[in-house]
Design a protein around this motif. Structure first.
Motif, PDB file in Angstrom:
ATOM      1  N   SER C 151       0.825  -1.077  -0.021  1.00  0.00           N
ATOM      2  CA  SER C 151       0.163  -0.015   0.109  1.00  0.00           C
ATOM      3  C   SER C 151       0.783   1.306  -0.216  1.00  0.00           C
ATOM      4  O   SER C 151       2.126   1.204   0.291  1.00  0.00           O
ATOM      5  CB  SER C 151      -0.867   0.117   1.209  1.00  0.00           C
ATOM      6  OG  SER C 151      -0.025   0.119   2.340  1.00  0.00           O
ATOM      7  N   THR C 153       0.644   3.397   2.238  1.00  0.00           N
ATOM      8  CA  THR C 153       1.302   3.499   3.550  1.00  0.00           C
ATOM      9  C   THR C 153       2.460   2.625   3.735  1.00  0.00           C
ATOM     10  O   THR C 153       3.534   3.108   4.442  1.00  0.00           O
ATOM     11  CB  THR C 153      -0.048   3.157   4.223  1.00  0.00           C
ATOM     12  OG1 THR C 153      -1.139   4.110   4.148  1.00  0.00           O
ATOM     13  CG2 THR C 153       0.366   3.352   5.733  1.00  0.00           C
ATOM     14  N   ASN C 156       5.397   4.042   2.271  1.00  0.00           N
ATOM     15  CA  ASN C 156       5.980   5.140   3.012  1.00  0.00           C
ATOM     16  C   ASN C 156       6.863   4.806   4.259  1.00  0.00           C
ATOM     17  O   ASN C 156       7.833   5.359   4.707  1.00  0.00           O
ATOM     18  CB  ASN C 156       4.950   6.033   3.489  1.00  0.00           C
ATOM     19  CG  ASN C 156       4.667   7.167   2.274  1.00  0.00           C
ATOM     20  OD1 ASN C 156       5.254   8.248   2.298  1.00  0.00           O
ATOM     21  ND2 ASN C 156       3.584   6.929   1.573  1.00  0.00           N
TER      22      ASN C 156
END
Lengths: 351, 351, 351, 351
Positions: C151, C153, C156
């Motif tokens: 994802s 997220t 990151n």
């Protein structure tokens, strides 16, 4: 008036058609497809070398560096002409692929390695024992970087010297087709029969999009080559698109026709230039390249008229006294037209 | 009559004594010992270079290759004289350590790179853009391979050219001490003040067992050097035994005394040889090496009398017409004695 | 029923058309043509990265290895999942191009590097000082080798860890488009905004003939990349033919449409397979790849019916007890049809 | 109380005496001296291997990396334990010397490669064809990094597996002597008769200044090794000083006596530690290394008392809860004294 390089041209219709035809459905990846297999067989026939292995890559530098690395150890001396593409224009690709072999630049008129120069270099190489790189490989280029051509006889002589020292021979044939049709011999005579162990058979400069075949005449070297190719990132998954181009190119001798045309255009250019009082042809034309010395003022005029070509060598420049002659490097291709040539000559006032 | 190389000698007593003293108890490994630290500080003082970093290795080839690799990328051109040790006698070590940088051999009389030759090479280098190796590093050797010597002025001129092209400079100082005492300048003047970025400071040829210091004047390069040294297998766990030797060698200017002696023995040899009607000194003697042309018959006689030295270049031979002159390479060392020299000259009938 | 790989497919009509159009007259070589320039600008726009540099090569292995080598020194640790293509399927290309960097294989469920695993590895790396390889680069693959997807997220988080240790991030995006359309974010969010420094943007598996773009978000690395590309033999003279394909592919979001189609075909396959009582989906489907466990007998039946796909992992085999489940790896592509999928499911008796 | 490593010790008197004796006059350089020749013959006799070749280098990393590179191609998988020195502590030297071979770390209790783990790895290796690195070499370490020891039987079993797959075997014998005297077999039984192709025979950790012999049992590999050694900068000109040390070390079984002493000191340490209620011996002691778990508070106390040793693994630390046990790595050497050991044990209150 594009004479910068034969690699600024596109591809002829049969090659494009073959690409379209190859784009049909699914095919096994990484060269395990039938098109690739078929190409190998054609090249074996063409070279009368039923055990040769054939591998495709997309650049001449890759073909050369991989072929060399597969035939020369890291501590090998790679004998080549000082002007050879592998020595001058590949940013150290052979050194990179061989893990640091040493290119030994040899002089020689007309960009050709002279037998006596090679004999000397071979005689001296490695005589210091473990302190020195060992005789590794002879790499010849035909056509040479200056557009000259080794005769079959000359090729045999050089390969013979290498063979006497158990040094394998690589032939950089980026313009093999142009040399071949000019020499008028068979592919076999111009390669393994003369003593060549591995050939970079160039397609790109003669009508393909970026297809070079490495022909390995000693099949014992083939597996190592394949591993080096993969490791170098040069094994294409959709290899069929490379093979299809080259098959179309070989079909009905198209490759030879394209090369003959390119050579003919260079001859036309040469004929015209020889009419010009200030022009001096620098090297004997062996195929489709022409090196001509002209006063800077004339180069300036030609380029203003739209002629595209490079000065030679790289550091030559049009800055400076305009009456001083500098050399221009003119390369014709399969797609050069007579009108291109004639326009150039007209700009020179010789047509 | 051992004139084959200065590296056939042993080590002087103070060096051996220092080894014995260093062999006392335990010491931190891998150069983290106090002896190694102390050596670094001495060399910083000696070179008036308080930020220089100093690392030890056991061979000159390692010193050169690691120093070069730490200052030149894989796609760099390493400019050097065509006779340079790195080009001729290290079996491709610089190519190996740099991952394939290209040594660009430059001609030049007396084994010295001539400023104009270097200027030309620098001006041309990399002009072909990405197709060519880029200006990478200048490597000079002092004493040169032919025993000649760059003056401080000459060194400044060459380094200045490199600096103009932002090309760092490596100095192969396998015989730095011999050059230094002959030139009569300071270590700083003969290195970083002239523009040298990294120096292979040779100890082995001048009285150590196998100790070479790499001096890196730009400390920003030091960490990379350390990683390359470890990775090259050149970080000794018992590094104190290298450092202790070099400290003893620097102590009370021993290294300079040893070098002066070696040079003096070469001078004595030269003086004698100049008496001989058939002898021709080939290169200007810069320190402790002498290249002398003599008829083969005389070499044969000398060697029969027990003189040990090499012919030059490597492929020269005593086979062939005995009246033809060939060159002998005579190297003196810290342990050459006057009687060695005189015995040699007597065998020549000039003493 | 070709599910062996997305690279067994051909190219869609607009790509072929673009090739035909690009084949018009002469063009500057080696990427100095206007088509190549135009592609760079499109990719800059697409990624909202006006300073990014874009370079084309013909294989994913080349893209990965060159990108990695341009961001990681020879003594660097390359952190990657143990199943990563760079670790398992490139015959050591990253090691070759980096001159011996060490791939540090990390475990992690679903072929995804778990943050805690990475954090541990980063915390330990290089703690032994010069004796150990140093933290070099994080290489992630998205879609992963098992077809799962990070994802935004998750990406990151991983990049953030790398950034904390000043370790640059490479993203192997051989199936970037498939991941992107599934994740529903922007190219920028899925690359540099998440912390990716360089991206292998795959075209080949999603409809090109052999075209991969390396996007370098830090332009300071670009020149080194170009030299490495040339030196690796990956700079095509007729680069326009690569660029033209990719431009057509980006035009009107074709690349996204192709990827969406491939993903939809995999979803259809998954839906069908979930109906089968003996089928077990092994990994969460992130895009166009499906790993399904089935008894050997069923694989045998499917392959007899003409389904083409690989077992997974490489050493899995249909030899042995036929009731034992083994995993099949099914990959759909832009050219997979609904009827292909349905034929497969019918052979399974679930359609 | 120096237990940090056996390489923090110096050299015993007979070795130093031999150095002094070797420092007599001139000797041929680069291993062409009589001392080096004599060492070769002694090692041939010692290993009952009349055709073996023997080469000296100054570090274990060099010995390992050169031996591996001479027996494994760039595209080879080097199977080794995940804790092996070559994998963890040589900053990528094997990758550098092999030009990018891939170390395949294998798990296994007690830092020993388990036969089944190796069998699995060999069975899988290269099964993906050209896409994967090929089975290259097995490298074992004896004593292992954790101080455990392969029995002759275990060594035979592992080498046998490698042999079945035509994979040569390297033995990292940095502590070969310690293993040998503990196992009580002959050098031949513990090397080539078990299936070892090349041995790094460590001298440095057992009483030399920086001398490691590479024994190559297949003489066909020897010339390549010599070229690699030179190219790596590991051929010492004054090689006699290395050879002389090792001759003295072999003389009258000194090397075995030194190793027995080191082992005995480790045994004494172990006996004492086993008395301590909070001490846990982590690995079976195979020779002169001891890994012991103790609460941090005790490590802190020991180190305050002057005990020098490393925590294990590298990232272990004394920071944190003081009752938590962490592992200390204690290494004894030829120069460890009973009083050193007893002082340590007293600091632990167990002596």
């Amino acid at each position: 008036m594009f004479f910068a390089s034969d690699n600024t041209s596109g591809v002829p219709a049969p090659v494009m058609d073959a690409l379209v035809r190859a784009n049909d459905g699914f095919a096994a990846g990484y060269g395990n497809d039938t098109v690739t297999l078929s190409l190998r067989d054609r090249i074996r026939n063409l070279f009368d070398a039923p055990e040769a292995e054939v591998f495709l890559v997309t650049t001449g530098s890759a073909a050369n560096a991989l072929a060399i690395a597969s035939h020369c150890p890291p501590w090998g001396a790679v004998f080549c002409h000082e002007l050879a593409h592998i020595n001058v224009d590949e940013c150290g690709a052979p050194e990179f692929y061989t893990n640091g072999a040493k290119l030994v630049p040899l002089g020689g008129a007309q960009a050709k390695v002279a037998p006596e120069t090679l004999a000397d270099a071979l005689a001296r190489a490695g005589k210091g024992g473990v302190h020195q790189v060992q005789p590794g490989l002879l790499s010849l280029t035909n056509l040479t970087e200056c557009g000259t051509r080794y005769s079959v006889t000359a090729l045999n002589a050089l390969c013979g010297l290498a063979c006497d020292h158990r040094v394998p021979v690589h032939l950089d044939g980026a313009r093999f087709a142009n040399a071949l049709v000019a020499e008028g011999c068979s592919p076999a005579e111009y390669s393994w029969q003369a003593g060549v162990d591995t050939l970079s058979l160039g397609g790109t400069k003669n009508g393909l999009m970026g297809v070079e075949a490495v022909v390995i005449f000693d099949p014992a070297r083939a597996w190592e080559f394949q591993l080096r190719r993969k490791r170098g990132g040069h094994l294409l998954s959709k290899n069929r698109f490379l093979a299809a181009q080259m098959i179309a190119w070989l079909q009905d001798d198209l490759w030879l026709k394209l090369a003959r045309h390119a050579n003919a255009m260079a001859a036309r250019l040469e004929d015209g230039l020889r009419q010009h009082p200030d022009a001096r042809i620098v090297f004997e034309r062996g195929g489709n390249m022409l090196f001509v010395q002209l006063p800077r003022a004339i180069h300036t005029r030609l380029q203003a008229a739209g002629a595209q070509y490079f000065l030679w060598p790289d550091h030559a420049t049009l800055d400076g006294p305009q009456d001083v002659p500098v050399t221009g490097r003119l390369v014709t291709s399969w797609s050069t037209t007579e009108s291109d040539v004639d326009a150039f000559l007209r700009a020179l006032d010789v047509a």
